[in-house]
Every structure is written in structure tokens, then in C-alpha cells.
Scaffold this motif. Sequence first.
Motif, PDB file in Angstrom:
ATOM      1  N   GLU A  41       0.851  -1.213  -0.088  1.00 50.62           N
ATOM      2  CA  GLU A  41      -0.160  -0.003   0.019  1.00 50.62           C
ATOM      3  C   GLU A  41       0.899   1.227   0.048  1.00 50.62           C
ATOM      4  O   GLU A  41       2.035   1.229   0.324  1.00 50.62           O
ATOM      5  CB  GLU A  41      -0.816  -0.064   1.067  1.00 50.62           C
ATOM      6  CG  GLU A  41      -1.723  -1.304   1.133  1.00 50.62           C
ATOM      7  CD  GLU A  41      -2.328  -1.368   2.660  1.00 50.62           C
ATOM      8  OE1 GLU A  41      -3.377  -1.097   2.852  1.00 50.62           O
ATOM      9  OE2 GLU A  41      -1.743  -1.955   3.508  1.00 50.62           O
ATOM     10  N   GLY A  42       0.369   2.311  -0.409  1.00 49.16           N
ATOM     11  CA  GLY A  42       0.897   3.670  -0.386  1.00 49.16           C
ATOM     12  C   GLY A  42       1.050   4.332  -1.711  1.00 49.16           C
ATOM     13  O   GLY A  42       0.321   3.808  -2.689  1.00 49.16           O
ATOM     14  N   PRO A  43       1.529   5.623  -1.851  1.00 48.90           N
ATOM     15  CA  PRO A  43       1.513   6.176  -2.968  1.00 48.90           C
ATOM     16  C   PRO A  43       2.018   5.553  -4.162  1.00 48.90           C
ATOM     17  O   PRO A  43       3.359   4.823  -3.905  1.00 48.90           O
ATOM     18  CB  PRO A  43       2.217   7.539  -2.598  1.00 48.90           C
ATOM     19  CG  PRO A  43       2.990   7.325  -1.372  1.00 48.90           C
ATOM     20  CD  PRO A  43       2.276   6.047  -0.678  1.00 48.90           C
ATOM     21  N   LYS A  44       1.760   5.561  -5.289  1.00 45.39           N
ATOM     22  CA  LYS A  44       2.347   4.576  -6.432  1.00 45.39           C
ATOM     23  C   LYS A  44       2.742   5.459  -7.538  1.00 45.39           C
ATOM     24  O   LYS A  44       2.018   6.408  -7.913  1.00 45.39           O
ATOM     25  CB  LYS A  44       1.193   3.658  -6.896  1.00 45.39           C
ATOM     26  CG  LYS A  44       0.924   2.479  -5.835  1.00 45.39           C
ATOM     27  CD  LYS A  44       1.925   1.543  -5.749  1.00 45.39           C
ATOM     28  CE  LYS A  44       1.607   0.331  -4.796  1.00 45.39           C
ATOM     29  NZ  LYS A  44       1.665   0.735  -3.063  1.00 45.39           N
ATOM     30  N   VAL A  45       3.671   5.074  -8.254  1.00 42.25           N
ATOM     31  CA  VAL A  45       4.266   5.783  -9.568  1.00 42.25           C
ATOM     32  C   VAL A  45       3.516   5.308 -10.664  1.00 42.25           C
ATOM     33  O   VAL A  45       3.012   5.924 -11.519  1.00 42.25           O
ATOM     34  CB  VAL A  45       5.936   5.775  -9.608  1.00 42.25           C
ATOM     35  CG1 VAL A  45       6.075   6.179 -10.978  1.00 42.25           C
ATOM     36  CG2 VAL A  45       6.575   6.394  -8.653  1.00 42.25           C
ATOM     37  N   PHE A  46       3.300   3.959 -10.524  1.00 40.37           N
ATOM     38  CA  PHE A  46       2.448   3.062 -11.309  1.00 40.37           C
ATOM     39  C   PHE A  46       1.122   2.711 -10.703  1.00 40.37           C
ATOM     40  O   PHE A  46       1.169   2.288  -9.561  1.00 40.37           O
ATOM     41  CB  PHE A  46       3.308   1.849 -11.929  1.00 40.37           C
ATOM     42  CG  PHE A  46       4.333   2.065 -12.637  1.00 40.37           C
ATOM     43  CD1 PHE A  46       4.490   2.417 -13.787  1.00 40.37           C
ATOM     44  CD2 PHE A  46       5.609   1.813 -11.815  1.00 40.37           C
ATOM     45  CE1 PHE A  46       5.634   2.788 -14.326  1.00 40.37           C
ATOM     46  CE2 PHE A  46       6.857   2.087 -12.520  1.00 40.37           C
ATOM     47  CZ  PHE A  46       6.919   2.583 -13.891  1.00 40.37           C
ATOM     48  N   LYS A  47       0.290   3.106 -11.393  1.00 40.30           N
ATOM     49  CA  LYS A  47      -1.176   2.731 -10.896  1.00 40.30           C
ATOM     50  C   LYS A  47      -1.405   1.322 -10.644  1.00 40.30           C
ATOM     51  O   LYS A  47      -1.128   0.404 -11.351  1.00 40.30           O
ATOM     52  CB  LYS A  47      -2.463   3.089 -11.968  1.00 40.30           C
ATOM     53  CG  LYS A  47      -2.245   4.701 -12.059  1.00 40.30           C
ATOM     54  CD  LYS A  47      -3.061   5.427 -11.143  1.00 40.30           C
ATOM     55  CE  LYS A  47      -3.071   6.770 -11.035  1.00 40.30           C
ATOM     56  NZ  LYS A  47      -1.955   7.412 -10.560  1.00 40.30           N
TER      57      LYS A  47
END
Length: 129
Positions: A41-47
Motif C-alpha cells: 500500500e502507499g503512493p504509487k508511481v505506477f497505478k
Amino acid sequence: QGEVVMPGGHMTVPQLTALLNTIPMEISFIDADNINRYFNEGPKVFKRAGMAIDREVFSCHPPKVEPMVRSILDSFRDGSRDSVPVWMEKNGRTMLVNYLAVRDRKGNYLGAAELVQDMEFAKEHFAGH
């Protein structure tokens, strides 16, 4: 007691989840049948759509990169490669995308991990030296 027992020790699922979410990279795991099994989980560069879980990995890649993804996975499966590092620019930042074959102790192919790491910190560190 709801713990995951591994050769290196044991942790509760909340501890293991938090640990995987704390590692400063995007972690994905697909099984030996090319099925998406896990994203941290967490912010992602790739969706990473939650709906992609339990679906084939190719379903969440643009068609033009599917041959490359298949080639990497085939090379992991046949044992000719264990890792494929891909450096790229994404949103103006240098990223390292590392594809790794995941094998058991006997060398049997269990799947693949994709680790996405923002490498700007390294550029900043070495720029000053």
C-alpha cells in the motif's frame, strides 16, 4: 495466533503488512501462473488497481509492453535470468524498476517481484560529491 511463521522468525499479519508498507519502494508479486497476488500500500508511481488482484499481470499493462513483460517472465521461468533492472524517467524523476525471479530454496520458480524505487535521493547525494 494469526502469525505468519517463516524460517527467519514470525510476525503477525498487521506487522508484516506494516513492514512491507514501510519499505520505501512499490512492491508487487505475481505467482508462477502470472497472476497478480500482492501490491503493498502507499503512493504509487505506477497505478495499481485493487481490482487487478487475482487477474493476469498482462491485464494491467499496455499492449505494447506485453511482449517485453512476457519475455522477462519466460526468462525467469526457464532459469536464464534472475533479475532485470530497468531505469526510467517518470514524472521527471529517475526510477529503478527491478524485476526479480522469486524461487524457493530448491530453485523452483514461484513467481516474480517488481520493485519500483525512486532514485532521486541517490542523484542528489552524488551530485554534491
